[in-house]
Design a protein around this motif. Structure first.
Motif, PDB file in Angstrom:
ATOM      1  N   LEU A  43      64.573   2.746  45.572  1.00 54.23           N
ATOM      2  CA  LEU A  43      65.623   2.935  44.578  1.00 54.23           C
ATOM      3  C   LEU A  43      66.815   3.673  45.173  1.00 54.23           C
ATOM      4  O   LEU A  43      67.966   3.245  45.033  1.00 54.23           O
ATOM      5  N   PHE A  44      66.555   4.781  45.858  1.00 53.76           N
ATOM      6  CA  PHE A  44      67.663   5.557  46.418  1.00 53.76           C
ATOM      7  C   PHE A  44      68.373   4.819  47.547  1.00 53.76           C
ATOM      8  O   PHE A  44      69.592   4.850  47.638  1.00 53.76           O
ATOM      9  N   SER A  45      67.613   4.140  48.406  1.00 54.05           N
ATOM     10  CA  SER A  45      68.276   3.429  49.498  1.00 54.05           C
ATOM     11  C   SER A  45      69.091   2.240  48.973  1.00 54.05           C
ATOM     12  O   SER A  45      70.162   1.945  49.505  1.00 54.05           O
ATOM     13  N   THR A  46      68.610   1.583  47.929  1.00 55.76           N
ATOM     14  CA  THR A  46      69.359   0.471  47.342  1.00 55.76           C
ATOM     15  C   THR A  46      70.576   0.973  46.574  1.00 55.76           C
ATOM     16  O   THR A  46      71.651   0.367  46.630  1.00 55.76           O
ATOM     17  N   TYR A  47      70.405   2.073  45.871  1.00 60.45           N
ATOM     18  CA  TYR A  47      71.505   2.600  45.046  1.00 60.45           C
ATOM     19  C   TYR A  47      72.704   3.005  45.901  1.00 60.45           C
ATOM     20  O   TYR A  47      73.847   2.717  45.545  1.00 60.45           O
ATOM     21  N   PHE A  48      72.465   3.663  47.006  1.00 57.96           N
ATOM     22  CA  PHE A  48      73.586   4.137  47.829  1.00 57.96           C
ATOM     23  C   PHE A  48      74.269   3.020  48.611  1.00 57.96           C
ATOM     24  O   PHE A  48      75.420   3.170  49.008  1.00 57.96           O
ATOM     25  N   GLU A  49      73.597   1.891  48.808  1.00 62.00           N
ATOM     26  CA  GLU A  49      74.198   0.779  49.528  1.00 62.00           C
ATOM     27  C   GLU A  49      74.718  -0.314  48.599  1.00 62.00           C
ATOM     28  O   GLU A  49      75.290  -1.294  49.062  1.00 62.00           O
ATOM     29  N   ALA A  50      74.529  -0.151  47.296  1.00 64.10           N
ATOM     30  CA  ALA A  50      74.875  -1.210  46.346  1.00 64.10           C
ATOM     31  C   ALA A  50      76.364  -1.224  46.037  1.00 64.10           C
ATOM     32  O   ALA A  50      77.092  -0.253  46.242  1.00 64.10           O
ATOM     33  N   HIS A  51      76.783  -2.349  45.509  1.00 62.03           N
ATOM     34  CA  HIS A  51      78.150  -2.519  45.025  1.00 62.03           C
ATOM     35  C   HIS A  51      78.331  -1.612  43.803  1.00 62.03           C
ATOM     36  O   HIS A  51      77.410  -1.459  43.005  1.00 62.03           O
TER      37      HIS A  51
END
Length: 89
Positions: A43-51
């Motif tokens: 969740l955290f790794s996806t959130y910080f790299e997301a649009h």
């Protein structure tokens, strides 16, 4: 599902208190804790790299995933901490 027949052979009857009271139940509980950690990491790794437009969806999805996966863990910890005190009265 494969752990339940094994637990019947090792422990016997599992309906004494709850199924997390035995070794196999503890293995399942630790597995769920590891899965919760993996969800948090993803969740955290996806959130910080997301649009920026998709961050609100990722946050809502992550909150529901954390709640769903932590219900068993919280329930078992709660019953282990407070149920023995209640049963003694």
């Amino acid at each position: 599902m494969l752990l339940y027949p094994l637990s019947l052979l090792i422990e016997g009857d599992l309906n004494e208190d709850h199924h997390y009271d035995h070794i196999i139940g503890n293995i399942i509980l630790y597995y769920r804790i590891i899965i919760l950690g993996a969800i948090l990491f993803g969740l955290f790794s996806t959130y910080f790299e997301a649009h920026p437009k998709s961050k609100s969806f990722i946050m809502r999805f992550g909150i529901f995933a954390i709640i769903y996966n932590s219900c068993d863990i919280v329930g078992v910890v709660f019953s282990e901490l407070f149920l023995p005190k209640y049963m003694q009265k």
